[in-house]
Design an enzyme around this catalytic site. Structure first.
Site, PDB file in Angstrom:
ATOM      1  N   ASP A 144       0.879  -1.175   0.000  1.00 38.66           N
ATOM      2  CA  ASP A 144       0.000   0.000   0.000  1.00 38.66           C
ATOM      3  C   ASP A 144       0.919   1.229   0.000  1.00 38.66           C
ATOM      4  O   ASP A 144       1.143   1.855   1.025  1.00 38.66           O
ATOM      5  CB  ASP A 144      -0.859  -0.069   1.277  1.00 38.66           C
TER       6      ASP A 144
HETATM    7  C1  SPV Z   1      -6.642   1.575   4.607  1.00 42.91           C
HETATM    8  O1  SPV Z   1      -7.440   0.712   5.004  1.00 42.91           O
HETATM    9  O2  SPV Z   1      -6.131   1.557   3.490  1.00 42.91           O
HETATM   10  C2  SPV Z   1      -6.299   2.718   5.457  1.00 42.91           C
HETATM   11  C3  SPV Z   1      -6.335   2.522   6.898  1.00 42.91           C
HETATM   12  O3  SPV Z   1      -5.919   3.747   4.951  1.00 42.91           O
HETATM   13  S1  SPV Z   1      -4.760   2.043   7.382  1.00 42.91           S
HETATM   14  O4  SPV Z   1      -4.350   0.895   6.640  1.00 42.91           O
HETATM   15  O5  SPV Z   1      -4.916   1.799   8.788  1.00 42.91           O
HETATM   16  O6  SPV Z   1      -3.854   3.172   7.153  1.00 42.91           O
HETATM   17 MG    MG Z   2      -5.396   3.504   2.958  1.00 42.73          MG
END
Ligand code: SPV
Ligand code: MG
Length: 284
Positions: free
Chosen positions: A56
């Site tokens: 991510d």
């Molecule tokens: C997501 O679910 O992509 C978020 C929340 O942004 S976190 O992963 O906690 O940053």
């Molecule tokens: Mg996120």
């Protein structure tokens, strides 16, 4: 067979004192979360990228995220709140982002004040923030770009994630609300809800505040509502459950050499057909 109508996020927020959101990354996940009773679905950048086995970290592009959010929205009547990370760039990028998400039927987005490319908040490493002035410019660009008055922008501060204090988080969020954000999100990676509660305590404005109680799971919906939050996002529990279920199922199939022992423990094929609304389609 008619396409179903979707409630906007703003409408849901007006109808409920507290909104529970479930993270999802597929239409099926979104449908299951809606059936369970969630008022809205969080199109999670963590889930969408993890489903591709990628970090991510702004590796997928905007059109890949918008497509995932659109697939979810098309499958449900409750609104999708799309996690749009940093908005994929500067004021020009967030303008196109707003056009793209609105055209895809999305009625709410959540944009965070990190630098592009960003890294997931729990990933450690350097979590660099954009200046609040630059982020306010991006907020203004989103609000100027939206076609529908209903479109809802949540400004998310990563101040606590980047090591700054609650006062700085409050200061930033007040600026974001002044710049036109319809709501704010305070993110924290602490194992205690203390700093989030301090933020909620210090927030005297009317813009709703959303929380993501992943690392402080004792902060349940009753506690979050009592502390003044407008909603809680269960951002990744669905993905984590999916991973465990698939690991156990595939391990069993390899170990047993067949599915006889599993059949009563997993969803039936007719349950798949129900979720596909096969009967309705076959009437055509
Ligand atoms: C997501 O679910 O992509 C978020 C929340 O942004 S976190 O992963 O906690 O940053
Ligand atoms: Mg996120």
């Amino acid at each position: 067979m008619k396409a179903h109508k979707t409630e906007s996020f703003r409408q849901v927020l007006e109808r409920h004192d507290f909104v529970r959101l479930a993270g999802a990354h597929t239409a099926m996940g979104a449908r299951l979360a809606q059936e369970a009773g969630f008022e809205a679905i969080w199109s999670s950048s963590l889930e969408v990228s993890a489903a591709r086995c990628l970090p991510d970290a702004s590796i997928l592009d905007m059109s890949e995220y918008v497509r995932a959010a659109q697939h979810m929205q098309e499958a449900i009547t409750r609104p999708v709140l799309a996690d749009v990370d940093t908005g994929y760039g500067n004021t020009m990028n967030v303008t196109r982002m707003t056009h793209a998400y609105e055209r895809a039927g999305i009625t709410a987005v959540c944009m965070e004040d990190k630098l592009f490319p960003k890294l997931n908040s729990f990933a450690g490493g350097e979590q660099l923030l954009l200046s609040s002035v630059d982020f306010c410019n991006k907020i203004q660009s989103v609000k100027a770009a939206q076609e529908s008055e209903d479109f809802f922008l949540i400004a998310r501060t990563e101040a606590l994630i980047s090591g700054l204090n609650v006062e700085e988080a409050l200061r930033r969020c007040a600026e974001y609300a002044d710049a036109g954000a319809d709501g704010v999100l305070i993110h924290s990676k602490s194992s205690s809800s203390r700093e989030v509660e301090a933020f909620l305590d210090g927030w005297s404005r009317e813009e709703p505040v959303f929380v993501v109680p992943t690392t402080y799971p004792d902060f349940d919906v009753d506690k979050a509502a009592a502390a003044g939050a407008a909603g809680a996002i269960f951002a990744n529990q669905g993905l984590r459950a999916t991973i465990t279920a698939l690991q156990e199922t595939y391990d069993r199939l390899i170990k047993d050499g067949g599915s006889a022992g599993l059949s009563s423990e997993i969803a039936s094929v007719s349950e798949i057909f129900r979720l596909q609304r096969l009967d309705d389609w076959l009437k055509l």
